[in-house]
Structures are given as C-alpha cells and as structure tokens.
Design a protein around this motif. Structure first.
Motif, PDB file in Angstrom:
ATOM      1  N   LEU A 261       0.777  -1.265   0.207  1.00  0.00           N
ATOM      2  CA  LEU A 261       0.019  -0.284  -0.103  1.00  0.00           C
ATOM      3  C   LEU A 261       0.799   0.900  -0.142  1.00  0.00           C
ATOM      4  N   LEU A 312      -1.739  -3.769  -5.234  1.00  0.00           N
ATOM      5  CA  LEU A 312      -2.979  -3.898  -4.462  1.00  0.00           C
ATOM      6  C   LEU A 312      -3.537  -5.589  -5.268  1.00  0.00           C
ATOM      7  N   LYS A 316      -5.250  -7.931  -2.153  1.00  0.00           N
ATOM      8  CA  LYS A 316      -6.380  -8.334  -2.433  1.00  0.00           C
ATOM      9  C   LYS A 316      -6.631  -9.979  -2.403  1.00  0.00           C
ATOM     10  N   LEU A 329     -11.088  -5.171   0.623  1.00  0.00           N
ATOM     11  CA  LEU A 329     -10.566  -3.968   0.510  1.00  0.00           C
ATOM     12  C   LEU A 329     -11.204  -3.129  -0.943  1.00  0.00           C
ATOM     13  N   VAL A 340      -7.115   4.044  -0.367  1.00  0.00           N
ATOM     14  CA  VAL A 340      -7.345   2.570   0.056  1.00  0.00           C
ATOM     15  C   VAL A 340      -7.630   2.252   1.243  1.00  0.00           C
ATOM     16  N   ILE A 342      -8.875  -1.423   4.009  1.00  0.00           N
ATOM     17  CA  ILE A 342      -9.244  -2.638   4.266  1.00  0.00           C
ATOM     18  C   ILE A 342      -9.883  -2.519   5.320  1.00  0.00           C
TER      19      ILE A 342
END
Length: 353
Positions: A261, A312, A316, A329, A340, A342
C-alpha cells in the motif's frame, strides 16, 4: 480404519441396542408364550449375547471382504459368511440352552420348532449388522476424502500465499537497490543508512515467512521502517502521518500488507510529485472489524507511473485467501487524493497457519 465398536465409545451404543433387543425377546417369550421368567431371560440372553459377540467380526468382512472383488464375488462372500455365522450362532445357543433346560420338555420342543424362525431372525440380524457397517464404512471413507481434500486445499492456499509474499520482497528489493546505486555517488552516507535500514527490514520480513498473521503493532513498526528507507531517497518530499487507536494494536492481520500500500502511494504519489506528499494511515475498530485507511495526495498533472500491478492486486488476493471474502479491499480516487480502505475481520481468519 478404526473399528466402530471396539475402538472409541461406540461399544456403549452397541450394548444399549442389544439390551433393548434382549428385553423385547424376553418379553415375547414371557407374555406371549407363557414361559417362566428364567426361561425367557436365559433364551433371550444366550441367543442375543452370542450373536452380539459374533457381530463385531462382520466389520472385517465388510472392510476387507470386498477388496478387489466384483459384485458376484462379494455376494458370494456374504452368503458364505451369513451361513457360517448363523450355523455357529444357532449351534452354540441351542447347545447351551439344552444343557441348562434339559428337563423342560415343553421348552425343548419349542426350541426345536422355532428353528426356522430363528434362522430368519439370524438372517435379519446379519443383514442389519452388515448394512450398518457398510454405512459406517462409507461415512469413514467420505470423512477421509474430505480431510484429504481439506488438507490439499490448505496446502494449495499456503503455497499461493507464499507465492504472493515472494512477489513483494524481490519487487521492493529491486527498487531499493536502484536507489542505493544512485545514492552511492551523490550521497554515500545516505546510501549507507539506506542499506542498514534495508537489512533490518528484510530481517523482519524473512522472519515472518512461516506465519501468515501478525499484530497490527508489529506491522506498523515494520511499515514505518519501510518508509524510513524511502525517506532516505525522497527526504522531506515524503511525509507520514498516522492515527491509530490503542485498542487496535493487538489485532491480528496478514503480515506485509502495509508495504504494497505504501509502495503504491510512493510510486503514484511521491515519485511523480514536485511538492511534498503526505501518506496518512488511520486504524480503528468498528463493530468487530479493524478498519484501515491509507491515503495520499498526488499531482493530477503528472504522468502515471507504469507498473506490473502487483501491489493492490496482491493485497486483495491475500485477504481473499486468508478470510474467504473478496470485499475487504476498496480503492477510491478523488481529484487529488488516492485512498485504500481495508477491512480485517477480528479473529475470523480461515487458517492462521
């Protein structure tokens, strides 16, 4: 394959069933045929006790009797086994009862006249016993297959998780070594500091290969180390802010999740921007879920950096493998901010390895 009666606690149910059969048998002799209590109990006890002692051996015929045999051979095996079982059962039972009640002529006559019915009952006992054993064997075989499939799925999942994690380190190392190479000429002290931090980071990362889950506190510590490495390269151009509730620190989460990330934020935000870029990390517990938000501002006018799409997508896939869900995600992009989100289900990992 374990014997369903001789191993474990299966014998308790087996004994209970035969006690019920004995009670029914004795009741018929006492109430319907008007035999004495002693005769009713003895007849019921001896006949059922002997068959009850023989029946567990039928498990081995069910288990091994059908190996490498066609249907006709299997039927022949059971016909022969049933014949032998009934002959032994009736012979032993009749002999014992005749010794005990040799003077009871009425009962001895009944014993002889009821032979046909006892043969029919013996066939019924044999058929029921074999059928139950076949059902148990089928259940045990099915459980073995399910366990093997589950074990295989776990092995495949573990292999895929390791493959996904193995994609992270080489990708990061490649970028870091390029930075070190560039700094060795212009800023050798910065290059030395970067090598030391890189060594510490890799020591942590490689030490976590055996475990999929780690505490949020440890992951943040490792992610901060990663950002320190990148700050050697970008200096004041890279800023980092975090807001983390103390109740979140002990929550278990997949390790090395933050690195992709932050790497994505640096690649598409810091790297292409002239102005300082701030990466913001926020963690909070909401209704039994750990909510993680990573945000960074970016320059809209910059040319997007090209990449392999590992970051990413990698995160995921790992979340899906660990938690069995593909909705954990979420990526959002506004005019000048990329974020982003999560979601980590607290204590709900499918397999913590």
């Amino acid at each position: 394959m374990k014997h369903p009666i001789l191993s474990g606690s299966g014998y308790k149910l087996y004994v209970l069933i035969w006690l019920v059969v004995m009670a029914a048998h004795g009741s018929v002799l006492y109430f319907y045929y008007d035999f004495s209590v002693a005769i009713a109990i003895a007849d019921s006890l001896i006949y059922n006790l002997i068959f009850g002692a023989i029946a567990p051996g039928l498990w081995f015929i069910v288990t091994f009797g059908g190996l490498n045999k066609d249907e006709l051979s299997l039927i022949g095996t059971h016909v022969g086994a049933a014949f032998l079982t009934i002959v032994v059962w009736l012979s032993l039972s009749s002999y014992a009862l005749k010794l005990i009640f040799y003077a009871e002529l009425t009962y001895l006559t009944f014993l002889s006249d009821s032979s046909v019915w006892r043969v029919i009952v013996g066939i019924l006992f044999y058929s029921i016993s074999v059928l139950i054993f076949y059902l148990i064997k089928y259940y045990q075989d099915m459980q073995k297959r399910l366990n093997r499939e589950l074990e295989l799925q776990n092995l495949l999942k573990d292999s895929e998780l390791r493959m996904l994690k193995s994609q992270i380190n080489p990708h990061f190392i490649f970028n870091s070594l390029n930075s070190v190479s560039a700094l060795t000429v212009s800023k050798p002290e910065d290059a030395r500091e970067m090598v030391i931090k890189l060594s510490d980071f890799l020591r942590y990362s490689l030490g976590k290969d055996h475990s999929e889950l780690n505490s949020l506190e440890q992951e943040i510590r490792n992610a901060t180390l990663y950002l320190d490495i990148e700050k050697v390269r970008f200096g004041d151009k890279l800023k980092f802010e975090k807001k983390i509730g103390s109740e979140c620190l002990s929550v278990q989460m997949p390790n090395l999740i933050f690195q992709p990330l932050f790497e994505n934020a640096i690649k598409h935000g810091v790297y292409n921007s002239i102005e300082p870029v701030t990466i913001k990390l926020k963690c909070e517990l909401v209704e039994g879920m750990l909510k993680i938000h990573v945000k960074n501002d970016f320059d809209q006018t910059s040319v997007p950096a090209k990449g392999e799409g590992i970051g990413l997508d990698n995160v995921k896939k790992r979340l899906t493998l660990v938690y069995g869900r593909n909705d954990l995600l979420e990526v959002n992009r506004s005019e000048n901010e990329f974020s982003v989100a999560i979601t980590i289900p607290v204590n709900q990992a499918i397999d913590e390895n």
